[in-house]
Design a protein around this motif. Structure first.
Motif, mmCIF file in Angstrom:
data_model
loop_
_atom_site.group_PDB
_atom_site.id
_atom_site.type_symbol
_atom_site.label_atom_id
_atom_site.label_comp_id
_atom_site.label_asym_id
_atom_site.label_seq_id
_atom_site.Cartn_x
_atom_site.Cartn_y
_atom_site.Cartn_z
ATOM 1 N N ALA A 1 -3.850 4.625 -1.310
ATOM 2 C CA ALA A 1 -4.061 5.322 -0.041
ATOM 3 C C ALA A 1 -2.915 4.927 0.878
ATOM 4 O O ALA A 1 -2.515 3.757 0.898
ATOM 5 N N THR A 2 -2.392 5.900 1.608
ATOM 6 C CA THR A 2 -1.280 5.630 2.515
ATOM 7 C C THR A 2 -1.640 6.108 3.920
ATOM 8 O O THR A 2 -2.534 6.938 4.100
ATOM 9 N N ALA A 3 -0.911 5.571 4.900
ATOM 10 C CA ALA A 3 -1.129 5.974 6.290
ATOM 11 C C ALA A 3 0.185 5.924 7.050
ATOM 12 O O ALA A 3 1.040 5.086 6.776
ATOM 13 N N ASP A 4 0.320 6.819 7.996
ATOM 14 C CA ASP A 4 1.473 6.921 8.895
ATOM 15 C C ASP A 4 0.914 6.753 10.300
ATOM 16 O O ASP A 4 0.112 7.563 10.754
ATOM 17 N N VAL A 5 1.327 5.675 10.995
ATOM 18 C CA VAL A 5 0.739 5.329 12.285
ATOM 19 C C VAL A 5 1.832 5.160 13.336
ATOM 20 O O VAL A 5 2.876 4.577 13.067
ATOM 21 N N LEU B 1 4.975 3.809 11.551
ATOM 22 C CA LEU B 1 4.796 2.646 10.687
ATOM 23 C C LEU B 1 4.041 3.161 9.473
ATOM 24 O O LEU B 1 3.100 3.945 9.608
ATOM 25 N N TYR B 2 4.449 2.716 8.295
ATOM 26 C CA TYR B 2 3.813 3.163 7.061
ATOM 27 C C TYR B 2 3.002 2.022 6.468
ATOM 28 O O TYR B 2 3.439 0.865 6.463
ATOM 29 N N PHE B 3 1.818 2.376 5.971
ATOM 30 C CA PHE B 3 0.900 1.414 5.372
ATOM 31 C C PHE B 3 0.422 1.957 4.030
ATOM 32 O O PHE B 3 0.396 3.165 3.814
ATOM 33 N N ALA B 4 -0.004 1.022 3.159
ATOM 34 C CA ALA B 4 -0.541 1.424 1.858
ATOM 35 C C ALA B 4 -1.634 0.448 1.429
ATOM 36 O O ALA B 4 -1.647 -0.721 1.830
ATOM 37 N N LEU B 5 -2.528 0.965 0.602
ATOM 38 C CA LEU B 5 -3.622 0.186 0.026
ATOM 39 C C LEU B 5 -3.826 0.678 -1.398
ATOM 40 O O LEU B 5 -4.053 1.882 -1.610
ATOM 41 N N THR B 6 -3.747 -0.222 -2.368
ATOM 42 C CA THR B 6 -3.967 0.175 -3.758
ATOM 43 C C THR B 6 -5.446 0.079 -4.115
ATOM 44 O O THR B 6 -6.203 -0.679 -3.489
ATOM 45 N N ARG B 7 -5.823 0.825 -5.138
ATOM 46 C CA ARG B 7 -7.209 0.749 -5.623
ATOM 47 C C ARG B 7 -7.537 -0.679 -6.072
ATOM 48 O O ARG B 7 -8.613 -1.198 -5.783
ATOM 49 N N ASP B 8 -6.595 -1.341 -6.764
ATOM 50 C CA ASP B 8 -6.834 -2.711 -7.229
ATOM 51 C C ASP B 8 -7.070 -3.665 -6.055
ATOM 52 O O ASP B 8 -7.970 -4.503 -6.105
ATOM 53 N N ALA B 9 -6.272 -3.532 -5.008
ATOM 54 C CA ALA B 9 -6.453 -4.394 -3.827
ATOM 55 C C ALA B 9 -7.789 -4.110 -3.158
ATOM 56 O O ALA B 9 -8.483 -5.037 -2.713
ATOM 57 N N TRP B 10 -8.184 -2.845 -3.091
ATOM 58 C CA TRP B 10 -9.471 -2.470 -2.499
ATOM 59 C C TRP B 10 -10.625 -3.054 -3.308
ATOM 60 O O TRP B 10 -11.544 -3.646 -2.756
ATOM 61 N N GLN B 11 -10.567 -2.912 -4.617
ATOM 62 C CA GLN B 11 -11.640 -3.430 -5.460
ATOM 63 C C GLN B 11 -11.715 -4.957 -5.407
ATOM 64 O O GLN B 11 -12.809 -5.517 -5.376
#
Length: 175
Positions: free
Chosen positions: A118-122, A158-168
């Protein structure tokens, strides 16, 4: 159609009867301060926006209307994977509702294996959104200047990211 229930919220797909509630949000300059467009000037503009959400839902976009205490207070989800987006009416700010809604949407896309990231632009001037993403486990991946021109004013990202593995892994640690 997917409906998600959290402790306090219902996340569901958009309907035409959501237009008035969304117009109250999308025409509000406070709510729209860090959004990717100017506040909506007409109900027709909002109707077109809601219809776009509805079309996306039919196509499988996991983008959800947020209901709290029986009223529409915003949206959270993915208008286009893997980009997460959210907006709430200012009356609903500061109560953890965005975190609950965005977390549920992220959980849904990762559980359904719709994406691995998942990515985000803030906007860097949006400390509330930055805190929300960091609390959800997102990490900053970069930045850029003059990425959005909103009504003649350039905004940075600012760009952010979250991987499925990190979430789990985070969910396992929380249990």
């Amino acid at each position: 159609m997917t409906v998600i229930h959290t402790e306090r919220l219902v996340l569901r797909h958009a309907r035409l009867d959501d237009v008035a509630a969304f117009h109250a949000i999308l025409s509000n300059p406070v709510a729209m301060r860090w959004w990717s467009s100017l506040p909506h000037a007409s109900v027709e503009e909002t109707r077109t926006w809601v219809e776009g959400m509805m079309t996306g839902s039919v196509a499988g976009a996991p983008d959800f209307v947020i209901e709290w205490q029986g009223r529409v207070i915003g949206k959270a989800g993915f208008w286009k994977l893997p980009d997460v987006g959210y907006i709430l009416h200012p009356d609903a700010w500061g109560q953890g509702l965005a975190r609950e809604a965005v977390g549920a949407a992220i959980d849904h896309v990762f559980a359904e294996r719709m994406t691995d990231i998942a990515t985000a632009d803030v906007d860097p001037e949006n400390p509330g959104s930055i805190r929300l993403l960091e609390r959800l486990g997102f990490t900053r991946t970069g930045s850029a200047e003059r990425t959005w021109n909103i009504g003649g004013e350039w905004k940075d990202s600012l760009y952010f990211a979250l991987t499925r593995d990190a979430w789990q892994a985070r969910l396992r640690t929380a249990s």
